[in-house]
Design an enzyme around this catalytic site. Structure first.
Site, PDB file in Angstrom:
ATOM      1  CG  ASP A 140      -2.215  -1.071   1.229  1.00 32.52           C
ATOM      2  OD1 ASP A 140      -1.947  -1.651   0.236  1.00 32.52           O
ATOM      3  OD2 ASP A 140      -2.917  -1.043   1.973  1.00 32.52           O
ATOM      4  CG  ASP A 141       0.183   3.911   2.316  1.00 33.82           C
ATOM      5  OD1 ASP A 141      -0.848   3.432   1.976  1.00 33.82           O
ATOM      6  OD2 ASP A 141       0.497   3.891   3.617  1.00 33.82           O
ATOM      7  CG  HIS A 164       2.358  -0.012   4.594  1.00 29.78           C
ATOM      8  ND1 HIS A 164       2.310  -1.004   5.655  1.00 29.78           N
ATOM      9  CD2 HIS A 164       1.200   0.656   4.062  1.00 29.78           C
ATOM     10  CE1 HIS A 164       0.868  -0.787   5.848  1.00 29.78           C
ATOM     11  NE2 HIS A 164       0.207   0.117   5.119  1.00 29.78           N
ATOM     12  CG  HIS A 192      -4.606   2.978  -0.654  1.00 28.48           C
ATOM     13  ND1 HIS A 192      -5.371   2.254   0.128  1.00 28.48           N
ATOM     14  CD2 HIS A 192      -3.718   3.190   0.331  1.00 28.48           C
ATOM     15  CE1 HIS A 192      -4.940   2.020   1.498  1.00 28.48           C
ATOM     16  NE2 HIS A 192      -3.837   2.741   1.469  1.00 28.48           N
TER      17      HIS A 192
HETATM   18 ZN   LIG Z   1      -2.740   3.003   3.215  1.00 29.86          ZN
END
Ligand SMILES: [Zn+2]
Length: 290
Positions: A92-93, A235, A141
């Site tokens: 993620d991110d 992440h 996201h």
């Molecule tokens: Zn996130």
């Protein structure tokens, strides 16, 4: 219009509770399936119209159909079925400064994975975003990584749609998967995600890599918690991700020794469709009311 929107939200709420109650009782929910048949059919028609997911998102049409089938049954997914020893790593991110290292490590290890990218980061690292989408499926996201449950519906919608547009702009195709930051969402989020033709994907194993607990601890967090069908939260951005990168080889080797195969989320939904009863991850902020 507002009254109708409220009615829709209310309907979704009732459905969600119906699905929840039905799945708690151990059965599927025929009513929920019937109610979701409309949008699903439309989505399938657009698939049939020749949109190629294969080239653009590394998601095959069979996998895209599997996502549709799951979308018909459950409001969100946090793990796949248990019939095979499959595990889905998710990152993620990103994209960010460490994403290239994550991609290189995954490719060197021959591991398939899934990324959930933030629109503002795509704007800052468009080249990295293109590189990720050449090899891996990428989900939505949000644009700016907010707690969705705190936001009004039009703001939530913009967060999701604007990120989808940025993903399209870097060639990632139309996102089929959505992950809410912090697992924060409410009924409006579910409704927008459904309208946008996406499936909400949470997780059931948290690597806690963002707390930077040390490489060995990240490995332990993942390896000790993975069961067949696990979806692992990791992440590739949002801070210094060297521990995450360093943890990957040990995670992969140890799980492979236990017979696990690393797949993308779409692949997992195809090979091991999730059970109807999906649990919220610990710490999820699901707001039934608003
Ligand atoms: Zn996130």
């Amino acid at each position: 219009v507002i009254r109708r929107r409220r009615a829709v939200v209310l309907l979704v709420g009732v459905l969600f509770i119906a699905v929840g109650v039905a799945t708690e009782l151990g059965g599927g929910s025929g009513h929920a399936q019937a109610a979701h048949a409309g949008p699903t059919k439309r989505a399938l028609r657009s698939l049939a119209a020749g949109v190629s997911f294969d080239q653009l998102t590394r998601t095959t049409q069979r996998e895209a159909r599997a996502i549709e089938n799951v979308r018909r049954r459950v409001p969100f997914v946090s793990a796949g079925g248990r019939r095979h020893r499959l595990v889905a790593l998710t990152f993620d991110d990103g994209p960010g400064p460490y994403t290239g290292r994550v991609v290189r490590a995954l490719r060197r290890l021959g591991v398939r994975a899934t990324f959930f990218q933030v629109g503002q980061m795509i704007a800052a690292f468009p080249g990295v975003a293109r590189r990720v989408r050449r090899h891996f499926p990428v989900g939505d996201h949000t644009l700016s990584h907010p707690q969705m449950a705190m936001l009004a519906e039009p703001v939530q919608r913009n967060e999701i749609v604007a990120d989808a547009e940025r993903l399209r702009a870097v060639g990632a195709g139309r996102p089929l998967l959505f992950r809410p930051p912090y697992a924060s969402f409410d009924l409006r989020t579910l409704e927008v995600v459904r309208q946008q033709g996406m499936l909400m994907v949470l997780w059931n194993v948290d690597s806690a890599d963002w707390t930077r607990p040390g490489t060995r601890q990240i490995v332990r967090n993942v390896v000790s918690r993975v069961r067949p069908g696990a979806v692992v939260l990791m992440h590739d951005a949002g801070g210094d991700r060297r521990q995450t990168v360093a943890a990957l080889p040990a995670i992969v080797h140890r799980l492979r020794r236990r017979g696990y195969r690393f797949v993308t989320v779409p692949r997992m939904l195809l090979e091991a469709p999730p059970r109807s009863a999906q649990r919220l991850p610990r710490g999820a902020q699901f707001a039934r009311r608003h």
